[in-house]
Design an enzyme around this catalytic site. Structure first.
Site, mmCIF file in Angstrom:
data_model
loop_
_atom_site.group_PDB
_atom_site.id
_atom_site.type_symbol
_atom_site.label_atom_id
_atom_site.label_comp_id
_atom_site.label_asym_id
_atom_site.label_seq_id
_atom_site.Cartn_x
_atom_site.Cartn_y
_atom_site.Cartn_z
ATOM 1 N N ASP A 10 0.859 -1.187 0.000
ATOM 2 C CA ASP A 10 0.000 0.000 0.000
ATOM 3 C C ASP A 10 0.899 1.242 0.000
ATOM 4 O O ASP A 10 2.114 1.127 0.113
ATOM 5 C CB ASP A 10 -0.936 0.019 1.220
ATOM 6 C CG ASP A 10 -0.194 -0.318 2.501
ATOM 7 O OD1 ASP A 10 0.983 0.086 2.630
ATOM 8 O OD2 ASP A 10 -0.776 -0.963 3.381
ATOM 9 N N ASP A 52 1.683 4.982 1.658
ATOM 10 C CA ASP A 52 1.458 5.909 2.764
ATOM 11 C C ASP A 52 2.045 7.260 2.400
ATOM 12 O O ASP A 52 3.122 7.341 1.798
ATOM 13 C CB ASP A 52 2.141 5.393 4.042
ATOM 14 C CG ASP A 52 1.595 4.038 4.466
ATOM 15 O OD1 ASP A 52 0.366 3.911 4.573
ATOM 16 O OD2 ASP A 52 2.395 3.108 4.645
ATOM 17 N N ASP A 57 9.737 3.814 13.109
ATOM 18 C CA ASP A 57 10.350 2.692 13.831
ATOM 19 C C ASP A 57 11.743 2.310 13.321
ATOM 20 O O ASP A 57 12.732 2.436 14.033
ATOM 21 C CB ASP A 57 9.395 1.487 13.889
ATOM 22 C CG ASP A 57 8.768 1.126 12.556
ATOM 23 O OD1 ASP A 57 9.145 1.736 11.525
ATOM 24 O OD2 ASP A 57 7.896 0.232 12.523
HETATM 25 P P1 ATP Z 1 4.002 -2.890 4.961
HETATM 26 O O1 ATP Z 1 4.810 -3.149 3.765
HETATM 27 O O2 ATP Z 1 3.650 -4.101 5.679
HETATM 28 O O3 ATP Z 1 2.844 -1.959 4.730
HETATM 29 P P2 ATP Z 1 5.038 -0.630 6.369
HETATM 30 O O4 ATP Z 1 6.412 -0.349 6.890
HETATM 31 O O5 ATP Z 1 4.540 0.247 5.279
HETATM 32 O O6 ATP Z 1 5.021 -2.147 5.957
HETATM 33 P P3 ATP Z 1 2.746 0.274 7.805
HETATM 34 O O7 ATP Z 1 2.065 -0.370 8.962
HETATM 35 O O8 ATP Z 1 2.016 0.457 6.538
HETATM 36 O O9 ATP Z 1 4.064 -0.596 7.576
HETATM 37 O O10 ATP Z 1 3.312 1.660 8.335
HETATM 38 C C1 ATP Z 1 3.768 2.694 7.476
HETATM 39 C C2 ATP Z 1 4.921 3.424 8.107
HETATM 40 O O11 ATP Z 1 4.525 4.027 9.339
HETATM 41 C C3 ATP Z 1 6.122 2.554 8.496
HETATM 42 O O12 ATP Z 1 6.975 2.313 7.411
HETATM 43 C C4 ATP Z 1 6.758 3.375 9.580
HETATM 44 O O13 ATP Z 1 7.497 4.437 9.045
HETATM 45 C C5 ATP Z 1 5.570 3.961 10.291
HETATM 46 N N1 ATP Z 1 5.122 3.109 11.406
HETATM 47 C C6 ATP Z 1 4.178 2.133 11.369
HETATM 48 N N2 ATP Z 1 4.017 1.561 12.560
HETATM 49 C C7 ATP Z 1 4.869 2.181 13.404
HETATM 50 C C8 ATP Z 1 5.157 2.058 14.790
HETATM 51 N N3 ATP Z 1 4.537 1.149 15.538
HETATM 52 N N4 ATP Z 1 6.089 2.876 15.313
HETATM 53 C C9 ATP Z 1 6.712 3.805 14.556
HETATM 54 N N5 ATP Z 1 6.483 3.967 13.251
HETATM 55 C C10 ATP Z 1 5.578 3.171 12.667
HETATM 56 MG MG MG Z 2 2.541 0.307 4.421
#
Ligand code: ATP
Ligand code: MG
Length: 456
Positions: free
Chosen positions: A66, A68, A145
C-alpha cells in the site's frame, strides 16, 4: 551511521538527499490514488511525501502493499481537500483517502513533543498511548520505527530524503531501529513484532541491538491491545510470507507471547507432525496469496491452535471426560485463552471451531453423510485441514486421499460408488457401515476412525 548516532543527531539531523537521477523510484510505480493525493496536497501548498513501506519496497524493486503519504497538512486540512476522505484513529489520528478499493493513508508529520504540553500526546510508563503532536519532517523521521521505514520521496522534486541512514540499511539488508531499542519497544511493544515481520518479509537481518531486548521486553506484548495484535497477525501470516514470519517469531522467542498454547504444544511435538502441519498450512496460505486466491484468518488460526486443542483434549480424556465432550471443551477453552492475547472476531472463531468439529466426520463414508459433508459451507476448509493432518497417522493420510479422489467424481459416479452394494469397492471401500447399522433400525452407534479427532 549507528542507531546511537541517529539518536545523538536527534535535534538537527542532516539529511542525505538523493536526487531523481540517482535512484530507481519512478512515478510510474506509484498508484494512481497515491499520486492524486500527493499532487492534491502539493497543489494546495502543502509538503507531500511518499513514506514508509512504499518507498522502502520501491527502492528494493518490490511491489508495495500500500502507499502511505506524510504531509504538513493536518488531518482536518486533508479532509477539506479530498471529498473521498475520512479521519480515523484516536491513538494515532490519520486521514484515509479512498479511491475505489485503494486506500491511501495520509499522516501528518509527528513532532518529538518535547517541551510541548499543548499537543495530544499521552505517555504512561514509557508507553505511547496517543501520539498526535504535529511537527517538522525531520522530527517525523525520528518518530518512525526502523531506519528503512523513514525514507521520504518528495513529490516536489522527486528526490529521496534520508534523515536516519535508511539507505545504508537497505543496501546492507539490515534492520536497525531509530534510537534506543529498549526505549522504542517500551513506547510501543508491537514494534518487536514489526521487526520480526519486516525481517521475514524482506529477508533482512535484524540488528543484534534490536533483538537483544526481546527476551526482557517480549512480555510487554501481552498487554498490547488484542485487536491490534489480530491486525498484526493478519499482516504476518496472511500477506504472502507467513511461513517466514512464523519461523522468525520462533527464532526471536516472540511466538510464546502471542500463541502460548502453540508453543506449549510444539514442546510436546516429539514426532514433528504438529510443526509439519503448521509449516505446510502456512506455506499453502503463502502460495494462495501468491496466486491471488482468497485466504481466511479462520484457517490460519485453526492451524496454529490445533496442537493445543489436541493436547488439551487428550488431557481431559485422561482425566475421565468422554471423548466428544473433551474435544468440544478443549476447543472452547483454547479459543477463550487465545482471545486474551489476540482478539479473533466472532465470525472467525465460529469458523475455526467448525473446521475442527468437522474433522471426525471425514471418517464417515455412507452416501448420505458424504453428500451432506460435501455440501457443508465449511467443507473446503475442513478438507484442506484434513490434508494437513496427513503427518499425524497413516489412517488420516489415507482418508485425505480418499476425499481427494471422490471429489474428482461426478455426483452420479459418487452416488454409485457409495451405494450400499458397492461396499468394498475403491475408493470408498469402507463406505457404509454406519448406514447399514442405522437402516436396520438399531440405536445409532458412532462409527469413527480412532484417529478422527474432535467432537462430532
Ligand atoms: P508494509 O509493507 O507491511 O505496509 P510498512 O512499513 O509500510 O510495511 P505500515 O504499517 O504500513 O508498515 O506503516 C507505514 C509506516 O509508518 C512505516 O513504514 C513506519 O514508518 C511507520 N510506522 C508504522 N508503525 C509504526 C510504529 N509502531 N512505530 C513507529 N512507526 C511506525
Ligand atoms: Mg505500508
Amino acid at each position: 551511521m549507528s542507531s546511537d548516532s541517529a539518536a545523538a543527531n536527534h535535534r538537527k539531523p542532516i539529511p542525505r538527499v538523493i536526487p531523481r537521477e540517482q535512484h530507481n523510484l519512478s512515478r510510474k510505480q506509484i498508484s494512481r490514488g497515491a499520486l492524486r493525493v500527493l499532487y492534491g496536497l502539493k497543489d494546495a501548498g502543502f509538503r507531500a511525501c511518499l513514506v514508509g513501506g512504499a518507498v522502502r519496497d520501491l527502492l528494493l524493486g518490490r511491489q508495495p502493499k500500500d502507499f502511505d503519504v506524510a504531509t504538513d497538512a493536518t488531518p482536518e486540512e486533508v479532509r477539506k481537500l479530498f471529498r473521498n476522505c475520512r479521519l480515523i484513529g484516536r491513538r494515532f489520528r490519520l486521514a484515509h483517502v479512498v479511491f475505489g478499493s485503494e486506500i491511501v493513508e495520509v499522516a501528518t508529520f509527528r513532532g518529538t513533543g518535547e517541551g510541548d504540553t499543548s499537543g495530544d500526546r499521552h505517555v504512561v510508563e514509557g508507553r505511547i498511548l496517543r501520539d498526535n503532536v504535529w511537527g517538522a519532517i525531520e522530527e517525523d523521521a525520528l518518530r518512525r520505527d526502523f531506519r528503512v521505514n523513514a525514507l521520504y520521496y518528495d513529490i516536489a522534486d522527486f528526490s529521496v530524503i534520508d534523515y536516519v541512514g535508511g539507505i545504508e540499511d537497505l543496501e546492507q539488508k539490515h534492520l536497525r531501529l531509530i534510537g534506543d531499542p529498549a526505549t522504542r519497544y517500551r513506547e510501543d511493544p508491537v514494534r518487536m513484532l514489526r521487526a520480526a515481520r519486516l525481517a521475514a518479509k524482506l529477508g533482512f537481518s535484524i540488528d543484534p541491538a534490536a533483538v537483544a531486548p526481546f527476551k526482557e521486553l517480549g512480555h510487554l506484548l501481552e498487554d498490547a491491545p488484542t485487536a491490534r495484535l489480530f491486525d498484526e497477525c493478519q499482516k504476518m501470516f496472511l500477506a504472502g510470507y507467513g511461513l517466514a514470519s512464523f519461523r522468525m517469531l520462533v527464532q526471536c522467542g516472540l511466538l510464546r507471547h502471542l500463541f502460548p498454547g502453540t508453543v506449549r504444544a510444539l514442546a510436546h511435538d516429539a514426532s514433528g507432525s504438529l510443526r509439519d502441519l503448521i509449516e505446510r498450512g502456512l506455506s499453502g496460505t503463502d502460495a494462495r496469496v501468491a496466486d491471488k486466491r482468497p485466504v481466511t484468518p479462520a484457517f490460519l488460526f485453526a492451524v496454529l491452535l490445533w496442537g493445543e486443542v489436541e493436547l488439551l483434549a487428550n488431557e481431559l480424556q485422561a482425566q475421565g471426560t468422554v471423548r466428544s465432550l473433551a474435544w468440544q471443551r478443549a476447543a472452547h477453552r483454547v479459543m477463550a485463552e487465545q482471545g486474551k492475547r489476540v482478539a479473533i472476531p466472532r465470525r472467525f472463531s465460529y469458523a475455526i471451531e467448525e473446521i475442527w468439529a468437522l474433522q471426525p466426520r471425514f471418517a464417515e463414508r455412507t452416501r448420505k453423510r458424504v453428500f451432506r459433508l460435501m455440501a457443508h459451507p465449511r467443507f473446503r476448509a475442513a478438507y484442506d485441514f484434513l490434508l494437513l493432518r496427513a503427518g499425524e497417522s497413516e489412517a488420516l493420510r489415507e482418508s485425505g486421499q480418499w476425499w481427494t479422489e471422490i471429489q474428482a467424481l461426478t455426483p452420479e459416479q459418487l452416488s454409485q460408488l457409495l451405494a450400499p452394494k458397492s461396499v468394498g469397492g475403491k475408493p470408498g471401500e469402507n463406505a457404509g457401515s454406519t448406514g447399514r447399522r442405522r437402516r436396520r433400525g438399531g440405536r445409532r452407534r458412532k462409527s469413527r476412525s480412532p484417529e478422527a479427532g474432535p467432537q462430532e
